[in-house]
Scaffold this motif. Structure first.
Motif, PDB file in Angstrom:
ATOM      1  N   GLY A  85       0.791  -1.226   0.000  1.00  0.00           N
ATOM      2  CA  GLY A  85       0.000   0.000   0.000  1.00  0.00           C
ATOM      3  C   GLY A  85       0.822   1.275   0.000  1.00  0.00           C
ATOM      4  O   GLY A  85       0.299   2.348   0.294  1.00  0.00           O
ATOM      5  N   LEU A 108       2.334   2.612  -2.703  1.00  0.00           N
ATOM      6  CA  LEU A 108       2.320   3.289  -4.001  1.00  0.00           C
ATOM      7  C   LEU A 108       0.880   3.561  -4.416  1.00  0.00           C
ATOM      8  O   LEU A 108       0.138   2.647  -4.761  1.00  0.00           O
ATOM      9  CB  LEU A 108       3.030   2.421  -5.055  1.00  0.00           C
ATOM     10  CG  LEU A 108       4.456   1.984  -4.701  1.00  0.00           C
ATOM     11  CD1 LEU A 108       5.030   1.104  -5.804  1.00  0.00           C
ATOM     12  CD2 LEU A 108       5.362   3.190  -4.458  1.00  0.00           C
ATOM     13  N   GLU A 109       0.498   4.813  -4.398  1.00  0.00           N
ATOM     14  CA  GLU A 109      -0.886   5.203  -4.678  1.00  0.00           C
ATOM     15  C   GLU A 109      -1.356   4.792  -6.064  1.00  0.00           C
ATOM     16  O   GLU A 109      -2.531   4.483  -6.264  1.00  0.00           O
ATOM     17  CB  GLU A 109      -1.050   6.714  -4.540  1.00  0.00           C
ATOM     18  CG  GLU A 109      -0.940   7.234  -3.131  1.00  0.00           C
ATOM     19  CD  GLU A 109      -1.050   8.752  -3.086  1.00  0.00           C
ATOM     20  OE1 GLU A 109      -1.530   9.349  -4.073  1.00  0.00           O
ATOM     21  OE2 GLU A 109      -0.642   9.333  -2.068  1.00  0.00           O
ATOM     22  N   SER A 110      -0.455   4.785  -7.038  1.00  0.00           N
ATOM     23  CA  SER A 110      -0.859   4.577  -8.426  1.00  0.00           C
ATOM     24  C   SER A 110      -0.993   3.104  -8.825  1.00  0.00           C
ATOM     25  O   SER A 110      -1.436   2.801  -9.924  1.00  0.00           O
ATOM     26  CB  SER A 110       0.144   5.268  -9.365  1.00  0.00           C
ATOM     27  OG  SER A 110       1.439   4.747  -9.139  1.00  0.00           O
ATOM     28  N   SER A 145      -3.093  -2.453  -4.499  1.00  0.00           N
ATOM     29  CA  SER A 145      -2.380  -3.360  -3.588  1.00  0.00           C
ATOM     30  C   SER A 145      -2.721  -4.832  -3.831  1.00  0.00           C
ATOM     31  O   SER A 145      -2.009  -5.716  -3.348  1.00  0.00           O
ATOM     32  CB  SER A 145      -2.678  -2.998  -2.129  1.00  0.00           C
ATOM     33  OG  SER A 145      -4.057  -3.130  -1.866  1.00  0.00           O
TER      34      SER A 145
END
Length: 195
Positions: A90, A92-94, A97
């Motif tokens: 979790g 890396l926002e882009s 997950s």
């Protein structure tokens, strides 16, 4: 057509090749695909471009035709490890997950492959040869680094290229759109028929 594996230890021997590769990544991922990634001076880079990574580059002199980044799954830099694992955690926002069907591995013999691209402007008549050279050199370089398996979030068309070279690529998660392009995690076995 030349193939070079760049590292922090050898990039000084290759002139502007490393910076040109980062510029080619900028054109591919930021300008063409419109991904929201870190950039400076027309170069795309992120927290995984460290001394722990290697960059496989297909080029004609200083002109970068294609590339891919290899990072050990044992890598650590601050809170980061490698891209697939950090996405699963979790961080890396882009990247969703749920990209992997199992916990992301951490092992000396498994390396992460990401930022795979063929540069914009590569002529149609050599594009296939460039793709095949990139895949073949990626596998050879990874083997030389001690890897027997690669894990990567890659465009879904990549396994077709792999099969032509005798590289086994097994899906490791769901198909997902990232930056408008269908991607999927794959395990790439290098105990395959490819030389």
């Amino acid at each position: 057509m030349e193939m070079t594996t760049l590292s922090f230890a050898n990039m000084h021997q290759h002139g502007v090749l490393f910076s040109n590769m980062l510029r080619a990544r900028h054109r591919t991922f930021i300008e063409e695909m419109r991904w929201d990634l870190p950039a400076a001076d027309g170069m795309e880079f992120d927290q995984y471009d460290t001394a722990q990574s290697r960059w496989v580059c297909v080029h004609d002199g200083d002109r970068v035709l294609a590339g891919v980044r290899l990072t050990p799954t044992t890598a650590r830099c601050g809170v980061y490890s490698y891209m697939v694992r950090d996405a699963q955690r979790g961080l890396l926002e882009s990247i969703p997950s749920n990209l992997l069907d199992q916990p992301a591995p951490i092992a000396d013999h498994i390396w992460d492959a990401n930022r795979l691209f063929v540069a914009e402007g590569v002529e149609t008549e050599i594009r296939h040869a460039v793709q095949m050279s990139l895949m073949g050199h990626m596998v050879r370089s990874a083997r030389e680094l001690g890897a027997s398996i690669l894990i990567g979030l890659l465009p879904i068309a990549i396994p077709r290229l792999g099969r032509r070279l005798g590289i086994d690529m097994d899906p490791a998660g769901p198909v997902m759109k990232i930056g408008g392009v269908a991607h999927r995690c794959f395990f790439v076995s290098m105990a395959s028929k490819m030389h």
